[in-house]
Motif scaffolding. Sequence first.
Motif, PDB file in Angstrom:
ATOM      1  N   LEU A 163       0.828  -1.194   0.000  1.00  0.00           N
ATOM      2  CA  LEU A 163       0.000   0.000   0.000  1.00  0.00           C
ATOM      3  C   LEU A 163       0.871   1.256   0.000  1.00  0.00           C
ATOM      4  CD1 LEU A 163      -2.671  -1.162   2.601  1.00  0.00           C
ATOM      5  CD2 LEU A 163      -2.780  -1.292   0.104  1.00  0.00           C
ATOM      6  N   LYS A 164       0.328   2.355  -0.475  1.00  0.00           N
ATOM      7  CA  LYS A 164       1.105   3.584  -0.620  1.00  0.00           C
ATOM      8  C   LYS A 164       1.359   4.280   0.713  1.00  0.00           C
ATOM      9  CE  LYS A 164      -0.364   4.526  -5.376  1.00  0.00           C
ATOM     10  NZ  LYS A 164      -1.061   5.467  -6.281  1.00  0.00           N
ATOM     11  N   GLN A 165       0.518   4.011   1.714  1.00  0.00           N
ATOM     12  CA  GLN A 165       0.656   4.671   3.005  1.00  0.00           C
ATOM     13  C   GLN A 165       0.921   3.648   4.103  1.00  0.00           C
ATOM     14  OE1 GLN A 165       0.751   7.852   3.118  1.00  0.00           O
ATOM     15  NE2 GLN A 165      -0.168   8.455   1.173  1.00  0.00           N
ATOM     16  N   ASN A 166       1.619   4.090   5.144  1.00  0.00           N
ATOM     17  CA  ASN A 166       1.847   3.259   6.317  1.00  0.00           C
ATOM     18  C   ASN A 166       1.011   3.790   7.473  1.00  0.00           C
ATOM     19  OD1 ASN A 166       3.870   1.678   5.033  1.00  0.00           O
ATOM     20  ND2 ASN A 166       5.357   3.312   5.397  1.00  0.00           N
ATOM     21  N   GLY A 167       0.640   2.899   8.384  1.00  0.00           N
ATOM     22  CA  GLY A 167      -0.141   3.337   9.530  1.00  0.00           C
ATOM     23  C   GLY A 167      -0.549   2.172  10.400  1.00  0.00           C
ATOM     24  N   SER A 168      -1.500   2.441  11.289  1.00  0.00           N
ATOM     25  CA  SER A 168      -1.938   1.403  12.234  1.00  0.00           C
ATOM     26  C   SER A 168      -3.371   0.953  12.001  1.00  0.00           C
ATOM     27  CB  SER A 168      -1.813   1.932  13.675  1.00  0.00           C
ATOM     28  OG  SER A 168      -2.584   3.105  13.841  1.00  0.00           O
ATOM     29  N   GLY A 169      -4.152   1.777  11.337  1.00  0.00           N
ATOM     30  CA  GLY A 169      -5.554   1.435  11.104  1.00  0.00           C
ATOM     31  C   GLY A 169      -5.864   1.330   9.626  1.00  0.00           C
ATOM     32  N   TYR A 170      -6.468   0.207   9.216  1.00  0.00           N
ATOM     33  CA  TYR A 170      -6.777  -0.020   7.804  1.00  0.00           C
ATOM     34  C   TYR A 170      -8.284  -0.218   7.643  1.00  0.00           C
ATOM     35  CZ  TYR A 170      -1.766  -0.866   7.544  1.00  0.00           C
ATOM     36  OH  TYR A 170      -0.409  -0.730   7.629  1.00  0.00           O
ATOM     37  N   LYS A 171      -8.858   0.454   6.650  1.00  0.00           N
ATOM     38  CA  LYS A 171     -10.287   0.346   6.393  1.00  0.00           C
ATOM     39  C   LYS A 171     -10.535  -0.021   4.938  1.00  0.00           C
ATOM     40  CE  LYS A 171     -12.558   3.935   7.555  1.00  0.00           C
ATOM     41  NZ  LYS A 171     -13.213   5.159   8.095  1.00  0.00           N
ATOM     42  N   LEU A 172     -11.537  -0.858   4.738  1.00  0.00           N
ATOM     43  CA  LEU A 172     -11.964  -1.227   3.391  1.00  0.00           C
ATOM     44  C   LEU A 172     -13.382  -0.714   3.187  1.00  0.00           C
ATOM     45  CD1 LEU A 172     -11.587  -4.535   1.473  1.00  0.00           C
ATOM     46  CD2 LEU A 172     -13.878  -3.669   1.905  1.00  0.00           C
ATOM     47  N   ALA A 173     -13.644  -0.166   2.003  1.00  0.00           N
ATOM     48  CA  ALA A 173     -14.988   0.320   1.701  1.00  0.00           C
ATOM     49  C   ALA A 173     -15.328   0.017   0.252  1.00  0.00           C
ATOM     50  CB  ALA A 173     -15.087   1.823   1.961  1.00  0.00           C
ATOM     51  N   GLN A 174     -16.607  -0.269   0.004  1.00  0.00           N
ATOM     52  CA  GLN A 174     -17.079  -0.434  -1.370  1.00  0.00           C
ATOM     53  C   GLN A 174     -18.369   0.352  -1.541  1.00  0.00           C
ATOM     54  OE1 GLN A 174     -18.846  -4.179  -3.118  1.00  0.00           O
ATOM     55  NE2 GLN A 174     -17.102  -3.999  -4.525  1.00  0.00           N
ATOM     56  N   ALA A 175     -18.324   1.332  -2.428  1.00  0.00           N
ATOM     57  CA  ALA A 175     -19.511   2.122  -2.734  1.00  0.00           C
ATOM     58  C   ALA A 175     -19.900   1.958  -4.198  1.00  0.00           C
ATOM     59  CB  ALA A 175     -19.266   3.593  -2.420  1.00  0.00           C
ATOM     60  N   LYS A 176     -19.047   1.263  -4.956  1.00  0.00           N
ATOM     61  CA  LYS A 176     -19.268   1.072  -6.382  1.00  0.00           C
ATOM     62  C   LYS A 176     -18.942  -0.372  -6.745  1.00  0.00           C
ATOM     63  CE  LYS A 176     -17.665   2.811 -10.869  1.00  0.00           C
ATOM     64  NZ  LYS A 176     -16.712   3.720 -11.533  1.00  0.00           N
ATOM     65  N   PRO A 177     -19.816  -1.052  -7.472  1.00  0.00           N
ATOM     66  CA  PRO A 177     -19.570  -2.454  -7.830  1.00  0.00           C
ATOM     67  C   PRO A 177     -18.244  -2.633  -8.553  1.00  0.00           C
ATOM     68  CG  PRO A 177     -21.821  -1.835  -8.384  1.00  0.00           C
ATOM     69  CD  PRO A 177     -21.108  -0.565  -8.004  1.00  0.00           C
ATOM     70  N   GLY A 178     -17.496  -3.661  -8.152  1.00  0.00           N
ATOM     71  CA  GLY A 178     -16.256  -4.009  -8.841  1.00  0.00           C
ATOM     72  C   GLY A 178     -15.021  -3.324  -8.327  1.00  0.00           C
ATOM     73  N   THR A 179     -15.160  -2.327  -7.439  1.00  0.00           N
ATOM     74  CA  THR A 179     -14.003  -1.641  -6.897  1.00  0.00           C
ATOM     75  C   THR A 179     -14.108  -1.551  -5.376  1.00  0.00           C
ATOM     76  OG1 THR A 179     -14.977   0.581  -7.035  1.00  0.00           O
ATOM     77  CG2 THR A 179     -13.779  -0.224  -8.967  1.00  0.00           C
ATOM     78  N   VAL A 180     -12.967  -1.421  -4.726  1.00  0.00           N
ATOM     79  CA  VAL A 180     -12.928  -1.196  -3.288  1.00  0.00           C
ATOM     80  C   VAL A 180     -11.925  -0.086  -2.999  1.00  0.00           C
ATOM     81  CG1 VAL A 180     -13.596  -3.533  -2.615  1.00  0.00           C
ATOM     82  CG2 VAL A 180     -11.179  -2.986  -2.912  1.00  0.00           C
ATOM     83  N   GLU A 181     -12.116   0.576  -1.875  1.00  0.00           N
ATOM     84  CA  GLU A 181     -11.172   1.602  -1.437  1.00  0.00           C
ATOM     85  C   GLU A 181     -10.506   1.133  -0.147  1.00  0.00           C
ATOM     86  OE1 GLU A 181     -13.404   5.173  -1.000  1.00  0.00           O
ATOM     87  OE2 GLU A 181     -13.350   5.652  -3.139  1.00  0.00           O
ATOM     88  N   ILE A 182      -9.176   1.246  -0.115  1.00  0.00           N
ATOM     89  CA  ILE A 182      -8.416   0.912   1.083  1.00  0.00           C
ATOM     90  C   ILE A 182      -7.813   2.212   1.618  1.00  0.00           C
ATOM     91  CG2 ILE A 182      -6.538  -0.432   2.081  1.00  0.00           C
ATOM     92  CD1 ILE A 182      -8.658  -2.239   1.001  1.00  0.00           C
ATOM     93  N   SER A 183      -8.116   2.536   2.870  1.00  0.00           N
ATOM     94  CA  SER A 183      -7.557   3.744   3.464  1.00  0.00           C
ATOM     95  C   SER A 183      -6.729   3.368   4.690  1.00  0.00           C
ATOM     96  CB  SER A 183      -8.660   4.726   3.849  1.00  0.00           C
ATOM     97  OG  SER A 183      -9.578   4.136   4.741  1.00  0.00           O
ATOM     98  N   VAL A 184      -5.692   4.146   4.926  1.00  0.00           N
ATOM     99  CA  VAL A 184      -4.788   3.928   6.053  1.00  0.00           C
ATOM    100  C   VAL A 184      -4.877   5.145   6.971  1.00  0.00           C
ATOM    101  CG1 VAL A 184      -2.433   3.415   6.763  1.00  0.00           C
ATOM    102  CG2 VAL A 184      -3.260   2.613   4.539  1.00  0.00           C
TER     103      VAL A 184
END
Length: 323
Positions: A163-184
């Motif tokens: 992943l492009k960012q480092n951190g301690s908390g990771y979240k996954l979200a899907q608001a659009k079919p076929g894609t997901v968002e990963i945030s740190v």
Amino acid sequence: MYAIEQIKEYLKPEGWVLLNNFKKEINLIGEQVDEDEIVEGVAILVRGIGGLKQYLGVLTSKRFLTTDKQKKFIGFNFNEIHKFTTNKKITSTEISFAHNTEAISINILSDDLGKRFLKDLQDKIGILSDTPVENNDTETRQIVRVMKAIKMNIEILNGKEQLKQNGSGYKLAQAKPGTVEISVDYHDAETFKLVKWERVENVQKSASSIVGWTVIGSKFGNAGAIAGAMGANIGKDKSIATLFLKRENGEKVPLVIKCDKKDLEKLSLLIVAEEEETTQAAVAPPSTTSIPTEELIKLKELLDVGILTQEEFDTKKKQLLGI
């Protein structure tokens, strides 16, 4: 508590002075977050003449949490919020709604945190976005309207270095079919194509599956390390899943995540991309002039640690050598 740390991560970009000013509220609200709740947003709320008095608002997967004038905790369940309206002011947006039989009015500071917070809150209670969706495909428009956004915290066992960012908390979200968002933590989310995800009921299956992706070009960790990480992190009531993701440039990003029953329920709601993944063997015939040494070494490591049987190793080896 984990929720307290997550709230702090959202506020870190605002500076240590703000963190210190909200220290008591962060602890008060964070301690009220249930174990099955996910912290999904934080905003600065304002009250009083000129909006000079600031206090904290927290958005979770279930509730809108804040404090009253006496600095006592209050929470609003999304399914109990009705008659929601907004009124934009110079430096804030006033939201008004009915919660049970009580009329509520709250002002959200219109900074980046607040704008994102308001949008997420509207999504939670089913308020349609003001921005029209320009799409002539009726079927696609229906999917956008009826699909419920999926958000969850994830614990990554292997692959976080991709992943492009480092951190301690990771979240996954899907608001659009076929894609997901990963945030740190508080960083902007990165969007991936969701090729597929697989529940892993045993270490052997997962390691083999990931090695398959390594064979077709994914930069992943040592196969023995994968197996070791899995073996060390499986709990009695836990399972493991592998997310097979792709960046826009085609780079493959497999993530091994730890998940319990509730996590698996959310994963089952994810909609994968329609395009089916093809293996390298299907794209081009195996080379007769080069031997995939690296891939064979990784398979041998799996054999040595007992993850693959001799028969499975021989089968994979033949596939790689094209015999």
